[in-house]
Motif scaffolding. Structure first.
Motif, PDB file in Angstrom:
ATOM      1  N   ASP A 114       0.838  -1.188   0.000  1.00 15.19           N
ATOM      2  CA  ASP A 114       0.000   0.000   0.000  1.00 15.19           C
ATOM      3  C   ASP A 114       0.881   1.249   0.000  1.00 15.19           C
ATOM      4  OD1 ASP A 114      -2.527   1.344   0.192  1.00 15.19           O
ATOM      5  OD2 ASP A 114      -2.055   1.780   2.283  1.00 15.19           O
ATOM      6  N   ARG A 115       0.348   2.344  -0.504  1.00 17.67           N
ATOM      7  CA  ARG A 115       1.151   3.563  -0.635  1.00 17.67           C
ATOM      8  C   ARG A 115       1.625   4.101   0.711  1.00 17.67           C
ATOM      9  NH1 ARG A 115      -2.283   8.178  -3.359  1.00 17.67           N
ATOM     10  NH2 ARG A 115      -0.428   9.396  -2.746  1.00 17.67           N
ATOM     11  N   GLU A 116       0.902   3.767   1.795  1.00 17.03           N
ATOM     12  CA  GLU A 116       1.350   4.259   3.095  1.00 17.03           C
ATOM     13  C   GLU A 116       2.629   3.573   3.561  1.00 17.03           C
ATOM     14  OE1 GLU A 116      -0.982   1.633   6.455  1.00 17.03           O
ATOM     15  OE2 GLU A 116      -1.913   3.491   5.766  1.00 17.03           O
ATOM     16  N   LEU A 117       3.024   2.498   2.884  1.00 15.90           N
ATOM     17  CA  LEU A 117       4.278   1.814   3.199  1.00 15.90           C
ATOM     18  C   LEU A 117       5.425   2.268   2.296  1.00 15.90           C
ATOM     19  CD1 LEU A 117       2.970  -1.837   3.747  1.00 15.90           C
ATOM     20  CD2 LEU A 117       3.471  -0.103   5.473  1.00 15.90           C
ATOM     21  N   LEU A 118       5.158   3.223   1.423  1.00 16.11           N
ATOM     22  CA  LEU A 118       6.169   3.700   0.489  1.00 16.11           C
ATOM     23  C   LEU A 118       6.746   5.036   0.965  1.00 16.11           C
ATOM     24  CD1 LEU A 118       4.314   2.971  -2.883  1.00 16.11           C
ATOM     25  CD2 LEU A 118       5.956   1.512  -1.695  1.00 16.11           C
ATOM     26  N   PRO A 119       7.964   5.350   0.550  1.00 16.49           N
ATOM     27  CA  PRO A 119       8.579   6.633   0.923  1.00 16.49           C
ATOM     28  C   PRO A 119       8.043   7.762   0.037  1.00 16.49           C
ATOM     29  CG  PRO A 119      10.104   5.398  -0.426  1.00 16.49           C
ATOM     30  CD  PRO A 119       8.904   4.502  -0.222  1.00 16.49           C
ATOM     31  N   ALA A 125       9.777  14.195  -4.193  1.00 17.61           N
ATOM     32  CA  ALA A 125      10.880  15.143  -4.279  1.00 17.61           C
ATOM     33  C   ALA A 125      11.922  14.688  -5.301  1.00 17.61           C
ATOM     34  CB  ALA A 125      11.519  15.318  -2.906  1.00 17.61           C
ATOM     35  N   ALA A 126      12.190  13.392  -5.343  1.00 18.52           N
ATOM     36  CA  ALA A 126      13.182  12.864  -6.283  1.00 18.52           C
ATOM     37  C   ALA A 126      12.740  13.049  -7.730  1.00 18.52           C
ATOM     38  CB  ALA A 126      13.437  11.387  -5.989  1.00 18.52           C
ATOM     39  N   SER A 313       9.685  -1.564  -3.214  1.00 13.98           N
ATOM     40  CA  SER A 313      10.075  -0.838  -2.008  1.00 13.98           C
ATOM     41  C   SER A 313      10.135   0.668  -2.211  1.00 13.98           C
ATOM     42  CB  SER A 313      11.430  -1.346  -1.504  1.00 13.98           C
ATOM     43  OG  SER A 313      12.413  -1.254  -2.520  1.00 13.98           O
ATOM     44  N   VAL A 314      10.401   1.129  -3.430  1.00 19.63           N
ATOM     45  CA  VAL A 314      10.442   2.573  -3.701  1.00 19.63           C
ATOM     46  C   VAL A 314       9.087   3.052  -4.198  1.00 19.63           C
ATOM     47  CG1 VAL A 314      11.465   4.375  -5.146  1.00 19.63           C
ATOM     48  CG2 VAL A 314      12.922   2.648  -4.097  1.00 19.63           C
ATOM     49  N   SER A 315       8.659   2.543  -5.340  1.00 18.79           N
ATOM     50  CA  SER A 315       7.346   2.889  -5.902  1.00 18.79           C
ATOM     51  C   SER A 315       7.105   2.039  -7.127  1.00 18.79           C
ATOM     52  CB  SER A 315       7.292   4.369  -6.290  1.00 18.79           C
ATOM     53  OG  SER A 315       6.137   4.649  -7.057  1.00 18.79           O
ATOM     54  N   SER A 316       5.861   1.588  -7.305  1.00 15.39           N
ATOM     55  CA  SER A 316       5.535   0.810  -8.501  1.00 15.39           C
ATOM     56  C   SER A 316       5.622   1.657  -9.762  1.00 15.39           C
ATOM     57  CB  SER A 316       4.133   0.204  -8.364  1.00 15.39           C
ATOM     58  OG  SER A 316       3.168   1.231  -8.169  1.00 15.39           O
ATOM     59  N   GLN A 358      19.212   9.163  -0.183  1.00 12.71           N
ATOM     60  CA  GLN A 358      18.819  10.177   0.790  1.00 12.71           C
ATOM     61  C   GLN A 358      18.931   9.608   2.212  1.00 12.71           C
ATOM     62  OE1 GLN A 358      17.858  13.426   0.445  1.00 12.71           O
ATOM     63  NE2 GLN A 358      18.322  13.288  -1.748  1.00 12.71           N
ATOM     64  N   PRO A 359      19.303  10.417   3.213  1.00 16.40           N
ATOM     65  CA  PRO A 359      19.326   9.923   4.596  1.00 16.40           C
ATOM     66  C   PRO A 359      17.975   9.375   5.046  1.00 16.40           C
ATOM     67  CG  PRO A 359      20.447  12.043   4.424  1.00 16.40           C
ATOM     68  CD  PRO A 359      19.788  11.803   3.104  1.00 16.40           C
ATOM     69  N   GLY A 360      16.907   9.947   4.497  1.00 13.60           N
ATOM     70  CA  GLY A 360      15.572   9.497   4.882  1.00 13.60           C
ATOM     71  C   GLY A 360      15.238   8.091   4.430  1.00 13.60           C
ATOM     72  N   TRP A 361      16.013   7.534   3.487  1.00 12.92           N
ATOM     73  CA  TRP A 361      15.743   6.176   3.004  1.00 12.92           C
ATOM     74  C   TRP A 361      15.948   5.148   4.109  1.00 12.92           C
ATOM     75  CZ3 TRP A 361      13.323   3.163  -0.121  1.00 12.92           C
ATOM     76  CH2 TRP A 361      13.772   1.887  -0.433  1.00 12.92           C
ATOM     77  N   GLN A 362      17.032   5.241   4.825  1.00  9.33           N
ATOM     78  CA  GLN A 362      17.289   4.294   5.908  1.00  9.33           C
ATOM     79  C   GLN A 362      16.279   4.474   7.042  1.00  9.33           C
ATOM     80  OE1 GLN A 362      19.342   1.754   5.775  1.00  9.33           O
ATOM     81  NE2 GLN A 362      19.993   2.399   3.718  1.00  9.33           N
ATOM     82  N   THR A 363      15.888   5.708   7.299  1.00  8.14           N
ATOM     83  CA  THR A 363      14.839   5.950   8.303  1.00  8.14           C
ATOM     84  C   THR A 363      13.540   5.285   7.879  1.00  8.14           C
ATOM     85  OG1 THR A 363      15.844   8.082   8.860  1.00  8.14           O
ATOM     86  CG2 THR A 363      13.562   7.739   9.537  1.00  8.14           C
ATOM     87  N   HIS A 364      13.230   5.407   6.600  1.00  5.10           N
ATOM     88  CA  HIS A 364      12.020   4.761   6.074  1.00  5.10           C
ATOM     89  C   HIS A 364      12.076   3.250   6.224  1.00  5.10           C
ATOM     90  CE1 HIS A 364       8.861   3.464   3.345  1.00  5.10           C
ATOM     91  NE2 HIS A 364       9.778   2.774   2.668  1.00  5.10           N
TER      92      HIS A 364
END
Length: 470
Positions: A114-119, A125-126, A313-316, A358-364
């Motif tokens: 589901d999209r709520e599990l995606l960054p 932004a990318a 894991s990133v986006s379909s 991005q640093p936020g990737w590991q946080t995600h």
């Protein structure tokens, strides 16, 4: 003036049209204005509504007429039967996991998070930054952006033990999704009519890619700890196959992760027979209680063709994957990819690279691990409480799915339809077997939308199971 609404005029004209024959001419706009005591604008709106519904048609300078219902002559495509001949290999139908679901359905069938599990914030932004950069207008190298090649190589390098030569960025080929990679690998390294050993059950897309490539699939049973190395050796010996497709970590559909040491045992067999292991690491980012270590990290002699996807894991919408292959095998795969698509969109490559660096990737990813665990545990509890007929052989340590064995004799087609009528979408396990199914199974995805509905969905499945067995 009694100013009737356009909808009321349209309703009355619809009644008139029903009694008139095709081609009958409607009264003029002036006559309709007088008859309905309405403004010309209101009458025109009514006529536009009827035109949009296909009931009338306007002929400039002539008038407005009841539209004739034209019965189209069925097209004759029979000539294609002789032109196409029989397919080299019958292709399996598209998996039921790809069918759509209404917004109010409880969807367990899809294979995507589901999209709520995606960054989402990182992705948006990318894409904006990529659209403003050179990648939006330039053609990337055939093997992929060098920076993205380096990232894929570094990801595998991080798991490589001392004494094993890690992969180089030049070993990487960037792909438009792992599905296209499987097609190229099977075509380039096996070829039409050649045997391909494949875990059973396994990813339905790999079965489809194998059929498209015309290879001859040799099913190899695989359980919660992975396939038996002796069975693999026997399959190589008996069939002459030199290609083995497998998912060592969080396999789709079973969620199985190979037992400790199983990868090294399988790799020993592959080396002995001078063969290739195609390692599909699609769920690398979906570990829950374990951290996946690719079998490819143990290989530096080109026996493992390693496939890593970012699509789920990133986006379909960002279909990017990488294959790591060494030696002539890489050149054959690259040549097949060039024939298929020349190169992968630089815009999507740049966006994917932006997200994962991005640093936020590991946080995600840390947050994702906890979200998947809570969803998995909720669905496991729901299944055990509401579907007593189902057997859950093991709770997966990662991935997106539960694999349930149902009683022998279960009518899976009826069960799927009954659940769908009751508002629950499930996937029958038949899609994941390259040969005859080894039993009645269903796959439930715990990464879909609305996890709060999991208990209700399991309750409905349990009710439909009772009806199925009665």
């Amino acid at each position: 003036m009694n100013n009737d609404s356009s909808s009321r005029i349209a309703t009355r004209l619809r009644d008139w049209i029903a009694g008139a024959g095709p081609g009958a001419k409607l009264p003029s706009t002036r006559s309709l204005v007088a008859e309905y005591q309405a403004s010309p604008v209101t009458v025109q709106k009514a006529l536009q509504t009827l035109t949009g519904q296909g009931l009338i048609e306007s002929r400039p300078g002539v008038g407005t007429f009841v539209r004739a219902v034209r019965t189209a002559r069925p097209s004759d495509y029979s000539w294609q039967t002789a032109a196409l001949r029989s397919p080299q290999a019958p292709l399996p139908p598209a998996s039921a996991t790809m069918r759509g679901a209404s917004n109010d359905a409880i969807a367990f069938h899809s294979g995507y998070p589901d999209r709520e599990l995606l960054p989402e914030r990182l992705v948006r932004a990318a894409l904006i930054r990529a659209a403003r950069g050179d990648a939006a207008l330039s053609r990337p190298p055939a093997a992929g952006l060098p920076e993205l090649q380096s990232w894929f190589a570094q990801e595998l390098r991080a798991s490589t033990p001392v004494g094993i030569t890690p992969p180089n960025p030049s070993d990487v080929i960037v792909l438009p999704g792992s599905q296209s990679g499987l097609s190229s690998i099977f075509s380039a390294l096996a070829g039409s009519g050649q045997p391909l050993v494949m875990e059973s059950p396994t990813y339905w897309g790999a079965i489809l890619a194998a059929a498209q490539a015309g290879v001859r699939v040799v099913p190899l049973p695989s359980g919660p700890d992975g396939p038996d190395p002796e069975d693999l050796a026997r399959a190589f010996e008996e069939t002459g196959a030199r290609l083995f497709y497998a998912q060592p970590n969080y396999a789709n559909p079973t969620g199985a992760q190979w037992a400790a040491g199983r990868g090294e045992q399988i790799l020993d067999v592959v080396r002995k027979y001078g063969a290739f292991l195609v390692e599909d690491d699609w769920a690398h980012d979906f570990g829950i209680s374990t951290t996946p270590v690719p079998v490819a990290a143990q290989d530096d002699s080109g026996h493992v063709i390693y496939l890593r996807s970012l699509t789920k894991s990133v986006s379909s919408a960002i279909r990017i994957a990488g294959v790591i292959a060494r030696g002539p095998a890489r050149e054959r795969i690259l040549a097949d990819r060039a024939a298929e698509s020349m190169y992968v969109s630089g815009l999507l490559q740049a966006a994917a690279l932006d997200v994962v660096t991005q640093p936020g990737w590991q946080t995600h990813l840390r947050s994702l691990r906890h979200q998947l665990q809570s969803r998995r545990d909720l669905l496991v509890t729901s299944v055990r409480g509401h579907i007593p007929q189902a057997h859950l052989e093991h709770v997966p340590k990662g991935g997106l799915n539960l694999w349930l064995r149902l009683p022998d004799g279960t009518d899976l087609e009826r069960l799927t339809l009954d659940c769908e009528r009751a508002g629950v979408m499930i996937a029958a396990g038949t899609d994941w077997f390259p040969a005859e199914p080894a039993g009645a199974f269903i796959r439930l995805n715990y990464s879909g939308p609305n996890p709060g509905a999991f208990p209700e969905g399991a309750r409905i499945i349990g009710q439909c199971m009772e009806q199925n067995m009665s």
